[in-house]
Design a protein around this motif. Structure first.
Motif, PDB file in Angstrom:
ATOM      1  N   THR A  75       0.806  -1.224   0.000  1.00 18.72           N
ATOM      2  CA  THR A  75       0.000   0.000   0.000  1.00 18.72           C
ATOM      3  C   THR A  75       0.835   1.268   0.000  1.00 18.72           C
ATOM      4  O   THR A  75       0.347   2.325  -0.381  1.00 18.72           O
ATOM      5  CB  THR A  75      -0.937   0.018   1.216  1.00 18.72           C
ATOM      6  N   ASP A 131       5.133  -0.312   3.553  1.00 20.46           N
ATOM      7  CA  ASP A 131       4.344  -1.543   3.700  1.00 20.46           C
ATOM      8  C   ASP A 131       5.030  -2.609   2.864  1.00 20.46           C
ATOM      9  O   ASP A 131       4.811  -2.732   1.665  1.00 20.46           O
ATOM     10  CB  ASP A 131       2.914  -1.303   3.220  1.00 20.46           C
ATOM     11  N   GLY A 150      -1.529   1.956  10.549  1.00 23.05           N
ATOM     12  CA  GLY A 150      -1.503   1.588   9.149  1.00 23.05           C
ATOM     13  C   GLY A 150      -0.277   2.147   8.445  1.00 23.05           C
ATOM     14  O   GLY A 150       0.594   2.774   9.058  1.00 23.05           O
ATOM     15  N   ARG A 202      -3.948   7.911   7.160  1.00 16.98           N
ATOM     16  CA  ARG A 202      -4.488   7.027   8.196  1.00 16.98           C
ATOM     17  C   ARG A 202      -3.635   7.091   9.449  1.00 16.98           C
ATOM     18  O   ARG A 202      -4.151   7.171  10.568  1.00 16.98           O
ATOM     19  CB  ARG A 202      -4.570   5.595   7.682  1.00 16.98           C
ATOM     20  N   GLN A 227      -4.764   8.074  13.236  1.00 14.25           N
ATOM     21  CA  GLN A 227      -4.558   7.113  14.315  1.00 14.25           C
ATOM     22  C   GLN A 227      -3.736   7.725  15.443  1.00 14.25           C
ATOM     23  O   GLN A 227      -3.982   7.459  16.622  1.00 14.25           O
ATOM     24  CB  GLN A 227      -3.885   5.851  13.769  1.00 14.25           C
ATOM     25  N   ARG A 246      -7.453  -0.048  13.550  1.00 18.46           N
ATOM     26  CA  ARG A 246      -8.162   0.119  12.286  1.00 18.46           C
ATOM     27  C   ARG A 246      -7.259  -0.374  11.156  1.00 18.46           C
ATOM     28  O   ARG A 246      -6.043  -0.211  11.201  1.00 18.46           O
ATOM     29  CB  ARG A 246      -8.509   1.591  12.053  1.00 18.46           C
ATOM     30  N   GLY A 247      -7.870  -0.988  10.138  1.00 24.75           N
ATOM     31  CA  GLY A 247      -7.115  -1.328   8.942  1.00 24.75           C
ATOM     32  C   GLY A 247      -6.619  -2.758   8.862  1.00 24.75           C
ATOM     33  O   GLY A 247      -5.820  -3.071   7.982  1.00 24.75           O
ATOM     34  N   ASN A 283      -6.628  -6.742   7.997  1.00 19.24           N
ATOM     35  CA  ASN A 283      -7.160  -7.621   6.959  1.00 19.24           C
ATOM     36  C   ASN A 283      -7.595  -8.940   7.586  1.00 19.24           C
ATOM     37  O   ASN A 283      -7.229  -9.248   8.726  1.00 19.24           O
ATOM     38  CB  ASN A 283      -6.084  -7.870   5.896  1.00 19.24           C
ATOM     39  N   GLY A 296     -11.858  -4.631   8.943  1.00 13.41           N
ATOM     40  CA  GLY A 296     -10.872  -3.641   8.567  1.00 13.41           C
ATOM     41  C   GLY A 296     -11.223  -2.249   9.042  1.00 13.41           C
ATOM     42  O   GLY A 296     -10.338  -1.400   9.211  1.00 13.41           O
ATOM     43  N   GLU A 297     -12.503  -1.999   9.251  1.00 16.32           N
ATOM     44  CA  GLU A 297     -12.928  -0.696   9.759  1.00 16.32           C
ATOM     45  C   GLU A 297     -12.411  -0.480  11.179  1.00 16.32           C
ATOM     46  O   GLU A 297     -11.837   0.567  11.497  1.00 16.32           O
ATOM     47  CB  GLU A 297     -14.449  -0.610   9.725  1.00 16.32           C
ATOM     48  N   ASP A 357     -10.576   7.300   8.647  1.00 22.62           N
ATOM     49  CA  ASP A 357      -9.285   7.975   8.465  1.00 22.62           C
ATOM     50  C   ASP A 357      -9.434   9.479   8.645  1.00 22.62           C
ATOM     51  O   ASP A 357     -10.531  10.028   8.505  1.00 22.62           O
ATOM     52  CB  ASP A 357      -8.734   7.674   7.077  1.00 22.62           C
TER      53      ASP A 357
END
Length: 265
Positions: A38, A42, A161, A166, A170, A208-209, A211, A239-240, A265
């Motif tokens: 992403t 990442d 994330g 994001r 956070q 949050r985020g 998978n 994921g929310e 976000d």
């Protein structure tokens, strides 16, 4: 169903043990980034890819009719009704840097229900496991979440994330939350964080985020250890937003995170 769960647990434990030993003993001294996802931070290493191949190859031998969903691209439908949800290295950045907080996460799902979850953390010398309705264990010891402390005494884990916007939001949520709890911890492996709730090393965890492969096994382990898990009020972990905490703390943390907008976000 019991025989099926027993078989799935045995397969998951063996797959996680093989992958964990491979990753622990085979980590190259010059390990580097093989790809990014992403964002530029990442990362995927060659060992992520090799670990997923090892796990999926083993599953194909033992359970050839099952489906697979893996972080590094493995995706097959299967015909048995069972789908394996795999994170070959949860905490890849930790692994890349030689930090110990990484794990192998393997869950077996039937429809929307997780039947078995295994998280192997080789550098801790621990494997966490749970079977739906049969409790949670760390190695061979029963795992139990802590009794809920007062909110202001809660040790809360979280993660961030990889997208800049994001991460910024956070950080805002953490800034608002940290004066009102005992402290915040950021370990870098969602699967381990969920298991730490299960064994009482954290009072609570949210992020949050995530998978499906980040949370499938750890979510079941936390629940079977006595924690509640969820997302926004009335919703399952996703994921929310994903939250895990014992009853009494879960509700207050969920309410505060909703107020702080931790789900967007």
């Amino acid at each position: 169903m019991t025989d099926l769960k027993t078989e799935l647990l045995e397969v998951a434990l063996e797959a996680a043990a093989r992958a964990g030993a491979f990753l622990r003993d085979g980590r190259p001294a010059d390990l580097g980034v093989a790809a990014t996802k992403t964002s530029a931070v990442d990362v995927v290493t060659e060992m992520d890819i090799a670990s997923e191949k090892l796990i999926t190859g083993f599953l194909a031998e033992r359970r050839p009719d099952d489906g697979v969903l893996g972080e590094e691209g493995a995706s097959t439908e299967g015909s048995s009704g069972i789908t394996w949800v795999i994170d070959p290295i949860d905490g890849t950045v930790n692994y890349l840097y030689g930090r110990p907080e990484w794990s192998v996460s393997i869950a077996a799902r039937q429809g929307d229900e997780t039947l078995v979850g295994v998280v192997a953390a080789p550098l801790r010398g621990e494997t966490y496991r749970a079977v739906l309705g049969q409790g949670a264990f760390v190695n061979d010891r029963p795992a139990h979440a802590r009794v809920a402390p007062p909110f202001e005494q809660a040790l809360v884990g979280t993660g961030f994330g990889y997208l800049a916007a994001r991460r910024a939001h956070q950080a805002d949520v953490v800034r608002e939350l940290v004066p009102h709890v005992r402290d915040i911890r950021r370990g870098g492996s969602a699967a381990i964080d969920l298991c730490d709730v299960a064994v009482g090393r954290l009072d609570a965890y949210y992020e949050r985020g995530l998978n499906p492969w980040d949370l499938a096994a750890g979510d079941l382990i936390a629940r079977e250890a006595g924690a509640l898990t969820g997302g926004r009020p009335g919703e399952v972990p996703s994921g929310e937003l994903t939250i895990a905490a014992p009853p009494g703390l879960f509700e207050r943390l969920q309410s505060r995170l909703e107020e702080l907008g931790a789900w967007h976000d």
